[in-house]
Design a protein around this motif. Structure first.
Motif, PDB file in Angstrom:
ATOM      1  N   SER A 168       0.847  -1.188   0.000  1.00 13.63           N
ATOM      2  CA  SER A 168       0.000   0.000   0.000  1.00 13.63           C
ATOM      3  C   SER A 168       0.884   1.241   0.000  1.00 13.63           C
ATOM      4  N   GLU A 169       0.239   2.406  -0.148  1.00 11.74           N
ATOM      5  CA  GLU A 169       0.977   3.660  -0.053  1.00 11.74           C
ATOM      6  C   GLU A 169       1.562   3.843   1.342  1.00 11.74           C
ATOM      7  N   LEU A 170       0.780   3.528   2.353  1.00 17.35           N
ATOM      8  CA  LEU A 170       1.238   3.644   3.735  1.00 17.35           C
ATOM      9  C   LEU A 170       1.757   2.287   4.200  1.00 17.35           C
ATOM     10  N   PRO A 171       3.055   2.171   4.484  1.00 14.03           N
ATOM     11  CA  PRO A 171       3.628   0.868   4.868  1.00 14.03           C
ATOM     12  C   PRO A 171       3.334   0.513   6.323  1.00 14.03           C
ATOM     13  N   LEU A 172       2.058   0.317   6.629  1.00 13.86           N
ATOM     14  CA  LEU A 172       1.644  -0.026   7.978  1.00 13.86           C
ATOM     15  C   LEU A 172       0.443  -0.952   7.901  1.00 13.86           C
ATOM     16  N   ARG A 173       0.570  -2.127   8.517  1.00 15.11           N
ATOM     17  CA  ARG A 173      -0.530  -3.088   8.581  1.00 15.11           C
ATOM     18  C   ARG A 173      -0.608  -3.652   9.994  1.00 15.11           C
ATOM     19  N   LEU A 174      -1.776  -3.527  10.598  1.00 14.92           N
ATOM     20  CA  LEU A 174      -1.984  -4.035  11.950  1.00 14.92           C
ATOM     21  C   LEU A 174      -3.154  -5.011  11.943  1.00 14.92           C
ATOM     22  N   ASN A 175      -2.900  -6.234  12.417  1.00 10.00           N
ATOM     23  CA  ASN A 175      -3.909  -7.308  12.408  1.00 10.00           C
ATOM     24  C   ASN A 175      -4.468  -7.540  11.008  1.00 10.00           C
ATOM     25  N   CYS A 176      -3.641  -7.300   9.998  1.00 10.91           N
ATOM     26  CA  CYS A 176      -4.125  -7.377   8.613  1.00 10.91           C
ATOM     27  C   CYS A 176      -2.939  -7.630   7.677  1.00 10.91           C
ATOM     28  N   PRO A 177      -2.343  -8.830   7.728  1.00 12.03           N
ATOM     29  CA  PRO A 177      -1.140  -9.080   6.937  1.00 12.03           C
ATOM     30  C   PRO A 177      -1.410  -9.119   5.441  1.00 12.03           C
ATOM     31  N   PRO A 178      -0.373  -8.877   4.623  1.00 10.80           N
ATOM     32  CA  PRO A 178      -0.505  -9.022   3.166  1.00 10.80           C
ATOM     33  C   PRO A 178      -0.983 -10.432   2.821  1.00 10.80           C
ATOM     34  N   GLU A 179      -1.717 -10.535   1.732  1.00 13.17           N
ATOM     35  CA  GLU A 179      -2.373 -11.807   1.406  1.00 13.17           C
ATOM     36  C   GLU A 179      -2.044 -12.290   0.001  1.00 13.17           C
ATOM     37  N   LEU A 180      -1.708 -13.559  -0.079  1.00 16.78           N
ATOM     38  CA  LEU A 180      -1.628 -14.307  -1.331  1.00 16.78           C
ATOM     39  C   LEU A 180      -2.576 -15.484  -1.180  1.00 16.78           C
ATOM     40  N   THR A 181      -3.532 -15.608  -2.087  1.00 13.97           N
ATOM     41  CA  THR A 181      -4.585 -16.603  -1.926  1.00 13.97           C
ATOM     42  C   THR A 181      -4.556 -17.652  -3.011  1.00 13.97           C
TER      43      THR A 181
END
Length: 394
Positions: free
Chosen positions: A372-385
């Motif tokens: 994302s533009e903002l490099p911050l993810r909390l309780n929401c990791p990047p996803e490969l499905t």
């Protein structure tokens, strides 16, 4: 009385937040030019924060107790033109949260889910990050920007041809190649995607943000491989580059197949698949499905729609798709305990932030995205499905 006053004040704060967060979310779901999106978003953030701060300053300067000041404020009749809508919005927000969190029926179309977490930094032996802001945010407690969640989902589709039982799709979305996260991250994502061994691979938009990094595309995505092809549609950030036609050419030159605004027939295991693209509201037209081969008991089909925005769910249902794959919402990106996602660029708010949703005849999967533009993810990791489809009877 003091308890009632405090409760009314808290409801005002909640309704105020619901109003302006809802405004921000919906602005980012429209196709208006980027400069207006940024202006409206900035205005929404200001209106979200400034009134409560101003109220706090007025209370401190009044020298009165909090309950006394709140009672006087609530009794001021002209203010009710804002208080009443906020109270109503607060009650609506609470009802929607209860419905979304506690009353939503389990999705019977998802047969099983298996999640594998990959620490990309540990895998590479370094953090593929650039820039002081990204490095600073990377040490924020709980930031998951380099924790890749590989999710294998077995789902059932009522009309799936039996010959397509166990047909598999790798779903990637929202790569947001900005340069903040280095190219090694995307090399690893490509390796992990190919290792899934799916029949097709799809990308559902927001692939790249910076035209200076277009040369990353053939260095990374060109290495994606699947027996029946790698397909893509574009999203709003791809449009924001101002170079979408050039991007499409680079991607197609690397071997990816563009389905934006059109449909393609595939044949897998002797069964027919219709794969179509919808890039609204940023690119048009949509795929004209009127010319698709008709569905019949003698000629069953699997119809798959790629769309950047989950807001096209109604369109997918109206045009008889079995499966819709989308992104854009990032899962909310920051998910608070109990409250869940707050900011989500959708006309439906956080309803379709991420996961699977079924409404006859369509199952929609919304990918949380990779960056994302903002490099911050909390309780929401990047996803490969990895999605594996099965007939409903199996």
């Amino acid at each position: 009385m003091a308890v009632v006053t405090l409760a009314l004040a808290l409801l005002v704060l909640l309704g105020h937040a619901a109003l302006w967060v809802g405004f921000i979310n919906r602005v980012h779901a429209t196709g208006i030019p980027r400069r207006f999106v940024k202006f409206c978003s900035a205005a929404g953030h200001a209106l979200l924060v400034i009134p409560p701060l101003l109220a706090a300053v007025l209370w401190l300067r009044s020298g009165r107790s909090l309950m006394g000041w709140l009672s006087a404020a609530i009794d001021w009749k002209p203010l009710w033109f804002y208080l009443v809508p906020c109270w109503v919005l607060a009650l609506v927000a609470i009802a929607l949260w209860i419905q979304r969190t506690w009353l939503r029926s389990s999705d019977q179309t998802v047969l099983s889910t298996r999640i594998t977490m990959v620490d990309v930094a540990a895998k590479l032996g370094h953090k593929p990050l650039t820039g002081w802001r990204t490095r600073l945010l990377s040490v924020f407690p709980g930031n998951q920007i380099l924790k890749l969640s590989i999710e294998e989902k077995h789902v059932s589709l009522p009309r799936l041809p039996t010959r397509l039982d166990a047909f598999s799709i790798a779903h990637l979305s929202d790569l947001h190649i900005t340069g903040h996260i280095g190219i090694d991250f995307f090399h690893e994502v490509v390796r992990q995607t190919n290792a899934l061994g799916t029949d097709i691979i799809v990308l559902t938009g927001d692939i790249i943000d910076e035209i200076e990094l277009f040369h990353w595309l053939p260095q990374t995505l060109a290495h994606l491989t699947a027996p029946h092809g790698v397909y893509f549609v574009l999203g709003n950030h791809d449009q924001f580059t101002g170079e979408a036609p050039r991007m499409r050419k680079i991607l197609t030159d690397t071997g990816l197949i563009d389905v934006g605004g059109r449909w393609l027939p595939l044949e897998v295991a002797g069964a027919e698949i219709i794969l179509a693209g919808n890039e609204l509201p940023w690119f048009g037209p949509v795929a004209d499905t009127q010319n698709c081969p008709p569905r019949s008991p003698e000629h069953p089909q699997l119809r798959i729609l790629l769309s950047h925005s989950p807001d096209q769910f109604k369109w997918a249902r109206r045009h008889d798709f079995d499966l819709m794959l989308a992104g854009h919402a990032h899962g909310g990106q920051i998910r608070l305990p109990l409250a869940g996602p707050i900011f989500c660029p959708s006309l439906h708010g956080v309803k379709y932030a991420g996961g699977t949703f079924y409404a006859n005849p369509t199952l929609m999967h919304v990918n949380r995205g990779l960056s994302s533009e903002l490099p911050l993810r909390l309780n929401c990791p990047p996803e490969l499905t990895k999605i594996i489809v099965h007939p409903a009877s199996t």
